[in-house]
Design a protein around this motif. Structure first.
Motif, PDB file in Angstrom:
ATOM      1  N   ILE A  76       0.861  -1.187   0.000  1.00 13.52           N
ATOM      2  CA  ILE A  76       0.000   0.000   0.000  1.00 13.52           C
ATOM      3  C   ILE A  76       0.893   1.232   0.000  1.00 13.52           C
ATOM      4  N   ASN A  77       0.734   2.081  -0.996  1.00 13.85           N
ATOM      5  CA  ASN A  77       1.531   3.303  -1.071  1.00 13.85           C
ATOM      6  C   ASN A  77       0.617   4.519  -0.926  1.00 13.85           C
ATOM      7  N   PRO A  78       0.443   5.013   0.328  1.00 16.62           N
ATOM      8  CA  PRO A  78      -0.441   6.161   0.524  1.00 16.62           C
ATOM      9  C   PRO A  78       0.155   7.474   0.052  1.00 16.62           C
ATOM     10  N   TYR A  79       1.464   7.484  -0.203  1.00 22.87           N
ATOM     11  CA  TYR A  79       2.151   8.741  -0.480  1.00 22.87           C
ATOM     12  C   TYR A  79       1.850   9.302  -1.864  1.00 22.87           C
ATOM     13  N   LYS A  80       1.111   8.561  -2.662  1.00 23.66           N
ATOM     14  CA  LYS A  80       0.669   9.089  -3.953  1.00 23.66           C
ATOM     15  C   LYS A  80      -0.505  10.056  -3.787  1.00 23.66           C
TER      16      LYS A  80
ATOM     17  N   LEU B 203       2.130  -3.820   3.966  1.00 17.27           N
ATOM     18  CA  LEU B 203       1.964  -5.012   3.134  1.00 17.27           C
ATOM     19  C   LEU B 203       0.678  -5.721   3.514  1.00 17.27           C
ATOM     20  N   THR B 204       0.012  -6.293   2.525  1.00 14.50           N
ATOM     21  CA  THR B 204      -1.193  -7.071   2.780  1.00 14.50           C
ATOM     22  C   THR B 204      -1.141  -8.379   1.994  1.00 14.50           C
ATOM     23  N   LYS B 205      -1.846  -9.363   2.524  1.00 18.15           N
ATOM     24  CA  LYS B 205      -2.047 -10.624   1.831  1.00 18.15           C
ATOM     25  C   LYS B 205      -3.450 -11.097   2.172  1.00 18.15           C
ATOM     26  N   GLY B 206      -4.248 -11.333   1.171  1.00 20.61           N
ATOM     27  CA  GLY B 206      -5.636 -11.697   1.418  1.00 20.61           C
ATOM     28  C   GLY B 206      -6.401 -10.609   2.132  1.00 20.61           C
ATOM     29  N   GLY B 207      -6.017  -9.353   1.921  1.00 22.81           N
ATOM     30  CA  GLY B 207      -6.708  -8.233   2.536  1.00 22.81           C
ATOM     31  C   GLY B 207      -6.330  -7.971   3.979  1.00 22.81           C
ATOM     32  N   LYS B 208      -5.369  -8.724   4.519  1.00 21.48           N
ATOM     33  CA  LYS B 208      -4.966  -8.554   5.913  1.00 21.48           C
ATOM     34  C   LYS B 208      -3.514  -8.087   5.988  1.00 21.48           C
ATOM     35  N   ASN B 209      -3.185  -7.469   7.142  1.00 21.73           N
ATOM     36  CA  ASN B 209      -1.805  -7.040   7.355  1.00 21.73           C
ATOM     37  C   ASN B 209      -0.850  -8.219   7.183  1.00 21.73           C
TER      38      ASN B 209
ATOM     39  N   GLY C 216       1.257  -0.965   9.325  1.00 20.73           N
ATOM     40  CA  GLY C 216      -0.052  -1.581   9.193  1.00 20.73           C
ATOM     41  C   GLY C 216      -0.920  -0.794   8.240  1.00 20.73           C
ATOM     42  N   ARG C 217      -1.915  -1.461   7.688  1.00 19.54           N
ATOM     43  CA  ARG C 217      -2.755  -0.790   6.683  1.00 19.54           C
ATOM     44  C   ARG C 217      -3.666   0.268   7.293  1.00 19.54           C
TER      45      ARG C 217
END
Length: 225
Positions: free
Chosen positions: A28-32, A128-134, A63-64
Motif C-alpha cells: 500500500i503506497n499512501p504517499y501518492k 503489506l497485505t495478503k488476502g486483505g490482511k496485514n 499496518g494498513r
C-alpha cells in the motif's frame, strides 16, 4: 546542512511500491495521495525541522490502518489529530500498535518531546497485505528475499536524515533477528535494544500493559541518557 524534515519529506512523498513482490502480496503506497503528502509535510515540518540527530525506533513494516492511511509511522488519523495536532479528513481506523505507541508518546512528555529525540520508522516503509490482511515482510521467505535490498536501502537512506548511531530501538522480538542481520551486514548502529512489539502487547498482554509501558519509558530514557 538540510534539516531532517527537508530530507524526510521528499523521501516519503516519492516512494514507489516494489514491483518484485510475490503475486499474492501487495504493498500500500499512501504517499501518492495529495492529502497524505500534505500530512507528511506538516508532520515533519512541525516535529523534525532541525538538524538534531534522532534515535531510530524501528518496527517491521506499517499496518494498513496506521501509516498505510496517514503516511506517518504508527499513527492513525485520530491519533494524528489528538496527539500531533494535525487535522485530517480520513476516517478513524482501528490500529492496536498506534494506541500503545501514543500512550508511550504521552508518557514521554508529548509529541514534541518524543519526536525531538526519536524517529519512528520501519525496516520496510510501506504497508503489506495478503488476502486483505496485514502482512509482515518476514512472514514468508520469498517476500523477505524480494524486499531485502529495499529494506537495506530504506535504513541506509533514512539514517542520512540525521541519526544517533550509538543505539537503535527494535520493536518486536522476531523483528530483532532481521535488524541484527542487517546491522551485521551494514554496521548502521553500535547497539540495538529490543522491546516487545506494541501489537503483541495489546493483543496478548493487555493486563500487563502498565508494566510494558513502564519498560518502554525506562528504555527510551536510558537511550537518551
Amino acid at each position: 546542512m538540510p534539516t531532517f524534515a527537508e530530507q524526510a519529506i521528499p523521501y516519503y512523498n516519492t516512494l514507489v511500491a516494489p514491483a518484485n513482490l510475490p503475486i499474492d502480496v501487495s504493498a500500500i503506497n499512501p504517499y501518492k495521495q495529495p492529502a497524505v503528502q500534505r500530512i507528511v509535510e506538516e508532520f515533519y515540518g512541525r516535529f523534525f525541522n532541525d538538524t538534531n540527530p534522532r534515535i531510530f525506533v524501528l518496527g517491521i513494516n506499517p499496518g494498513r490502518f496506521g501509516s498505510g492511511v496517514t503516511g506517518i509511522s504508527f499513527t492513525t488519523p485520530q491519533n494524528l489529530r489528538r496527539y500531533c495536532g494535525i487535522e485530517n479528513d480520513f476516517r478513524d481506523t482501528p490500529e492496536l500498535s498506534s494506541r500503545f505507541i501514543y500512550q508511550v508518546v504521552e508518557a514521554f512528555g508529548g509529541a514534541a518531546a518524543f519526536y525531538g529525540q526519536f524517529f519512528l520508522t520501519s525496516l520496510f516503509p510501506l504497508a503489506l497485505t495478503k488476502g486483505g490482511k496485514n502482512y509482515n515482510f518476514y512472514d514468508d521467505r520469498a517476500t523477505t528475499e524480494a524486499l531485502w535490498p529495499a529494506i537495506t536501502e530504506t535504513v541506509r537512506t533514512q539514517i542520512r536524515f540525521g541519526y544517533n548511531r550509538n543505539v537503535a530501538v527494535c520493536l518486536g522480538r522476531k523483528n530483532e533477528s532481521y535488524l541484527r542481520k542487517l546491522n551485521d551486514q551494514q554496521g548502521f548502529f553500535d547497539r540495538i535494544v529490543t522491546l516487545d512489539h506494541p501489537r503483541y502487547i495489546l493483543q496478548y498482554k493487555t493486563k500487563d500493559m502498565p508494566m510494558y509501558l513502564e519498560r518502554y519509558i525506562t528504555t527510551l530514557h536510558e537511550c537518551v541518557a
